[in-house]
Every structure is written in C-alpha cells, then in structure tokens.
Design a protein around this motif. Structure first.
Motif, PDB file in Angstrom:
ATOM      1  N   ALA A 109       0.646  -1.235  -0.043  1.00  0.00           N
ATOM      2  CA  ALA A 109       0.010  -0.027  -0.114  1.00  0.00           C
ATOM      3  C   ALA A 109       0.746   1.390   0.098  1.00  0.00           C
ATOM      4  CB  ALA A 109      -0.957  -0.076   1.173  1.00  0.00           C
ATOM      5  N   GLN A 110       1.958   1.185   0.696  1.00  0.00           N
ATOM      6  CA  GLN A 110       2.788   2.373   0.843  1.00  0.00           C
ATOM      7  C   GLN A 110       3.274   2.499  -0.289  1.00  0.00           C
ATOM      8  OE1 GLN A 110       3.068   4.631   3.151  1.00  0.00           O
ATOM      9  NE2 GLN A 110       4.514   5.666   2.196  1.00  0.00           N
ATOM     10  N   ARG A 111       3.906   1.596  -1.230  1.00  0.00           N
ATOM     11  CA  ARG A 111       4.661   1.795  -2.410  1.00  0.00           C
ATOM     12  C   ARG A 111       3.787   2.424  -3.377  1.00  0.00           C
ATOM     13  NH1 ARG A 111       4.387  -0.657  -7.039  1.00  0.00           N
ATOM     14  NH2 ARG A 111       3.168  -2.488  -6.177  1.00  0.00           N
ATOM     15  N   LEU A 112       2.467   1.863  -3.356  1.00  0.00           N
ATOM     16  CA  LEU A 112       1.357   2.434  -4.384  1.00  0.00           C
ATOM     17  C   LEU A 112       1.286   3.835  -4.176  1.00  0.00           C
ATOM     18  CD1 LEU A 112      -0.980  -0.680  -4.335  1.00  0.00           C
ATOM     19  CD2 LEU A 112       0.424  -0.071  -6.145  1.00  0.00           C
ATOM     20  N   LYS A 113       1.059   4.280  -2.952  1.00  0.00           N
ATOM     21  CA  LYS A 113       0.849   5.588  -2.628  1.00  0.00           C
ATOM     22  C   LYS A 113       1.890   6.609  -2.986  1.00  0.00           C
ATOM     23  CE  LYS A 113      -0.667   5.088   1.696  1.00  0.00           C
ATOM     24  NZ  LYS A 113      -1.233   5.161   2.896  1.00  0.00           N
ATOM     25  N   GLU A 114       3.288   6.117  -3.143  1.00  0.00           N
ATOM     26  CA  GLU A 114       4.261   6.643  -3.190  1.00  0.00           C
ATOM     27  C   GLU A 114       4.324   7.528  -4.714  1.00  0.00           C
ATOM     28  OE1 GLU A 114       7.568   4.659  -2.190  1.00  0.00           O
ATOM     29  OE2 GLU A 114       7.492   5.102  -0.036  1.00  0.00           O
ATOM     30  N   GLU A 115       3.500   6.854  -5.539  1.00  0.00           N
ATOM     31  CA  GLU A 115       3.464   7.360  -6.836  1.00  0.00           C
ATOM     32  C   GLU A 115       2.713   8.936  -7.259  1.00  0.00           C
ATOM     33  OE1 GLU A 115       0.955   6.071 -10.488  1.00  0.00           O
ATOM     34  OE2 GLU A 115       2.870   4.959 -10.504  1.00  0.00           O
ATOM     35  N   LYS A 116       3.581   9.681  -7.702  1.00  0.00           N
ATOM     36  CA  LYS A 116       2.923  11.123  -7.726  1.00  0.00           C
ATOM     37  C   LYS A 116       1.942  11.187  -8.960  1.00  0.00           C
ATOM     38  CE  LYS A 116       6.558  13.631  -8.140  1.00  0.00           C
ATOM     39  NZ  LYS A 116       7.444  14.764  -8.140  1.00  0.00           N
ATOM     40  N   ILE A 117       0.868  11.744  -8.804  1.00  0.00           N
ATOM     41  CA  ILE A 117      -0.059  11.663  -9.914  1.00  0.00           C
ATOM     42  C   ILE A 117       0.210  13.121 -10.863  1.00  0.00           C
ATOM     43  CG2 ILE A 117      -1.980  10.624  -8.607  1.00  0.00           C
ATOM     44  CD1 ILE A 117      -3.690  13.078  -8.389  1.00  0.00           C
ATOM     45  N   VAL A 118       0.803  13.982 -10.339  1.00  0.00           N
ATOM     46  CA  VAL A 118       1.207  15.172 -10.951  1.00  0.00           C
ATOM     47  C   VAL A 118       2.769  15.200 -10.995  1.00  0.00           C
ATOM     48  CG1 VAL A 118       0.966  17.443 -11.397  1.00  0.00           C
ATOM     49  CG2 VAL A 118      -0.917  16.242 -10.692  1.00  0.00           C
ATOM     50  N   ASP A 119       3.615  14.829 -11.931  1.00  0.00           N
ATOM     51  CA  ASP A 119       5.070  14.991 -12.065  1.00  0.00           C
ATOM     52  C   ASP A 119       5.530  16.009 -11.395  1.00  0.00           C
ATOM     53  OD1 ASP A 119       4.912  12.266 -12.924  1.00  0.00           O
ATOM     54  OD2 ASP A 119       4.933  12.913 -14.944  1.00  0.00           O
ATOM     55  N   GLU A 120       5.131  17.374 -11.941  1.00  0.00           N
ATOM     56  CA  GLU A 120       5.739  18.664 -11.396  1.00  0.00           C
ATOM     57  C   GLU A 120       4.941  19.549 -10.510  1.00  0.00           C
ATOM     58  OE1 GLU A 120       8.888  19.170 -12.463  1.00  0.00           O
ATOM     59  OE2 GLU A 120       9.129  17.554 -14.225  1.00  0.00           O
ATOM     60  N   ILE A 121       4.252  18.783  -9.737  1.00  0.00           N
ATOM     61  CA  ILE A 121       3.129  19.671  -8.861  1.00  0.00           C
ATOM     62  C   ILE A 121       4.471  20.496  -7.884  1.00  0.00           C
ATOM     63  CG2 ILE A 121       3.475  17.903  -6.890  1.00  0.00           C
ATOM     64  CD1 ILE A 121       0.451  20.094  -7.894  1.00  0.00           C
ATOM     65  N   GLU A 122       5.477  20.611  -7.699  1.00  0.00           N
ATOM     66  CA  GLU A 122       6.388  21.270  -6.968  1.00  0.00           C
ATOM     67  C   GLU A 122       6.135  22.874  -7.633  1.00  0.00           C
ATOM     68  OE1 GLU A 122       8.943  18.954  -9.635  1.00  0.00           O
ATOM     69  OE2 GLU A 122       7.542  18.558  -8.185  1.00  0.00           O
ATOM     70  N   VAL A 123       6.045  23.042  -8.871  1.00  0.00           N
ATOM     71  CA  VAL A 123       6.003  24.018  -9.505  1.00  0.00           C
ATOM     72  C   VAL A 123       4.611  25.149  -8.944  1.00  0.00           C
ATOM     73  CG1 VAL A 123       7.177  23.326 -11.556  1.00  0.00           C
ATOM     74  CG2 VAL A 123       4.728  23.626 -11.629  1.00  0.00           C
ATOM     75  N   ILE A 124       3.725  24.276  -8.319  1.00  0.00           N
ATOM     76  CA  ILE A 124       2.561  25.186  -7.714  1.00  0.00           C
ATOM     77  C   ILE A 124       3.051  25.524  -6.558  1.00  0.00           C
ATOM     78  CG2 ILE A 124       0.183  25.183  -7.097  1.00  0.00           C
ATOM     79  CD1 ILE A 124       0.792  24.917 -10.398  1.00  0.00           C
ATOM     80  N   LYS A 125       3.655  26.732  -6.324  1.00  0.00           N
ATOM     81  CA  LYS A 125       4.409  27.020  -4.946  1.00  0.00           C
ATOM     82  C   LYS A 125       3.982  28.561  -4.636  1.00  0.00           C
ATOM     83  CE  LYS A 125       8.547  27.852  -7.789  1.00  0.00           C
ATOM     84  NZ  LYS A 125       9.646  27.690  -8.275  1.00  0.00           N
ATOM     85  N   GLU A 126       4.497  28.853  -3.362  1.00  0.00           N
ATOM     86  CA  GLU A 126       4.101  29.941  -2.793  1.00  0.00           C
ATOM     87  C   GLU A 126       5.066  30.913  -3.057  1.00  0.00           C
ATOM     88  OE1 GLU A 126       3.521  29.196   1.316  1.00  0.00           O
ATOM     89  OE2 GLU A 126       2.452  27.355   0.694  1.00  0.00           O
ATOM     90  N   ILE A 127       4.729  32.420  -3.019  1.00  0.00           N
ATOM     91  CA  ILE A 127       5.881  33.191  -3.401  1.00  0.00           C
ATOM     92  C   ILE A 127       5.763  34.346  -2.234  1.00  0.00           C
ATOM     93  CG2 ILE A 127       5.833  33.096  -5.763  1.00  0.00           C
ATOM     94  CD1 ILE A 127       4.001  35.528  -5.755  1.00  0.00           C
ATOM     95  N   ASN A 128       6.663  35.073  -2.210  1.00  0.00           N
ATOM     96  CA  ASN A 128       6.882  36.224  -0.924  1.00  0.00           C
ATOM     97  C   ASN A 128       5.721  37.069  -1.053  1.00  0.00           C
ATOM     98  OD1 ASN A 128       8.994  34.818   0.181  1.00  0.00           O
ATOM     99  ND2 ASN A 128      10.557  35.909  -0.801  1.00  0.00           N
ATOM    100  N   ASP A 129       5.284  37.725   0.094  1.00  0.00           N
ATOM    101  CA  ASP A 129       4.388  38.828   0.099  1.00  0.00           C
ATOM    102  C   ASP A 129       3.480  38.871  -0.863  1.00  0.00           C
ATOM    103  OD1 ASP A 129       6.576  39.911   1.767  1.00  0.00           O
ATOM    104  OD2 ASP A 129       7.478  40.658   0.127  1.00  0.00           O
TER     105      ASP A 129
END
Length: 278
Positions: A109-129
């Motif tokens: 179960a843990q292995r299966l859940k480790e797969e990301k459904i969106v490869d580059e989700i880290e680009v949706i990120k916060e910015i200052n101010d």
C-alpha cells in the motif's frame, strides 16, 4: 491499472479471503458504503464489473481500472479495517496467524501511494508577500495530496492566470484586466520569441499550440469545474490537464531563469566598467 505483481496480488487476496468471492466479512451494502466513505468511489459502478461481479471480483476490477495511488488509498483503508477486526479477535480474523502477510500488504500500500499523480506539482508554489497567491497554491497542492485533481481545476486555472499576469507585469508586457488566460499567455509567448529566448522552431510551435490548449482550459474551468454548478470533469482527464499545465510552467521557469541570468550578467559587467579607474 495498478502495478501489482503475482506475489502482491496473492498476499492481498489471501489476507482479505478473496478466493471465496467475498472480501473479509463485508456484505454488499457494507462493502459499498465502506469504499465510498473511504475514497468516495462507488464500487458497484459498471466500470468495476469483473468476472461474476462478486465483491472479490469488484475489488479486482478496481485494481484493473484505477492507478497506483488510488489503489494504495483503498488498500490502506481495507488494511485498517482488517487490523481493527483482527486485534479485536473477530471471528475469521487472526492477527498472530496473518501478521506477516498484513505487514507485507502495508508495504504494498505504501509503495502504491508513493507514486505522484502530477509529476511537476512542486511548481505550484508560494511566493513572498502575496497571501492570496500562497493560499491558492497551498489549496491546490492539498487537493493533489488527497488525489482529488478534479476538485482543483478551477483553482489551477486561477493560479495560472495570476502566474502569467505576474510574468507579463515583470517584463512590461501590456495586458488588460479582462483578458483571457490564452490571450495573456499568447502575449508572453510573443515576448519570449521576439527576444530570442527560444532556440528551436519546434519549441516555438509547442508554445504557440499551448495557447490553444489554454483556451480549452477556459472552457473546462467554466463548464467542468467547481467554478460553477457543473458536472465535474473525470479523474483521468483532470490528471492529464494538471500534468500538461505544470509541465508548461516548469519550462517557463527555465526561460525565466535564463532571462534573470542574462540580466544579472549585464548588470555585473556594467558595475565592473564603472569601477575602472578612468
């Protein structure tokens, strides 16, 4: 389709007593209710019909139809159910006898859940101010963490508009307040092409085609998302849209980094000339 090999399937089926046609001690109604409460899926949907349509076959049908992450979510919920019954010594559940199988299934179960459904989700990120922008990014990532991309399509659209508008503002590109996403993205693409930030004709064509893709995203936002009282787009197409959009943002980030590096180099050279003793 979930990626389960023969050994993994064997362990899951043995722990849940699936060769009998049943899944543990669930009745049809409790099986349906448990899965819906756990992951908001109707296991008696026609797409999960497999073989005889028994509970065990329905679960096999789910494994055949759903991706790794979603399968891992359901498997985790079923394992929690099994564990609760086993430590309570419910009839048919034996923790001491099956604890090794249970442990192996937890790893699956843990292995299966480790797969990301969106490869580059880290680009949706916060910015200052920018509190609004940061709340928006956080909300989108939380929906992806919950494996609910379809619930975040309207917010993704808003995020991309804010992101592209900010880029246009940074580069002095004139845009109007009521311009659509595809229109402002078209102006941005025109800017980077005119300033020779693209090396190949193919990349230029991909970016220009992306303008039409974002035009279609406007329709999804207005007619297939929670922006209005709509019938929500299905999971698989929502994942496709997320991956397409985030991959585009990832590429734009590389362009912006190149522009920044050039500006910093020019500024540094200008400073060096000013420091010369003549």
């Amino acid at each position: 389709m979930a990626e389960l090999d023969y050994k993994e399937n064997f362990l899951i089926e043995k722990l849940f007593e699936m060769p009998t046609g049943y899944v543990m001690d669930f009745s049809n109604n409790t099986f349906q209710s448990f899965i819906f409460d756990s992951i908001k899926v109707n296991i008696y949907d026609d797409k999960y019909f497999y073989g005889s349509g028994s509970k065990a076959n329905r679960l096999r049908g789910f494994f055949k139809e759903e991706p790794n992450y979603k399968t891992g979510q359901l498997l985790s919920a079923l394992l929690d159910y099994w564990y609760t019954k086993a430590i309570a010594n419910e009839h048919g559940f034996n923790f001491e006898r099956d604890k090794n199988i249970y442990t192996e299934c937890l790893k699956i179960a843990q292995r299966l859940k480790e797969e990301k459904i969106v490869d580059e989700i880290e680009v949706i990120k916060e910015i200052n101010d920018d509190r609004d922008f940061n709340l928006l990014a956080k909300s989108i990532r939380e929906s992806i963490d919950k494996n609910e991309p379809e619930s975040a399509l309207d917010r993704l659209h808003t995020y991309v508009i804010k992101y592209i508008r900010q880029l246009c503002e940074n580069h002095g590109i004139e845009i109007k307040k009521d311009e659509s996403l595809n229109a402002i993205f078209g102006k941005y693409v025109k800017f980077i092409v005119a300033n020779e930030k693209i090396e190949s004709q193919m990349t230029e064509r991909i970016l220009k085609y992306s303008i039409h893709v974002l035009e279609a995203f406007n329709d999804v936002r207005n007619n297939r998302s929670f922006a209005h009282d709509n019938e929500i787009l299905n999971y698989s197409e929502s994942v496709l849209i997320f991956n397409n959009v985030t991959n585009s943002i990832k590429f734009i980030e590389t362009i912006e980094k190149t522009i920044q590096n050039v500006s910093e180099t020019i500024e540094a050279e200008s400073t060096n000339w000013e420091d010369l003793p003549f």
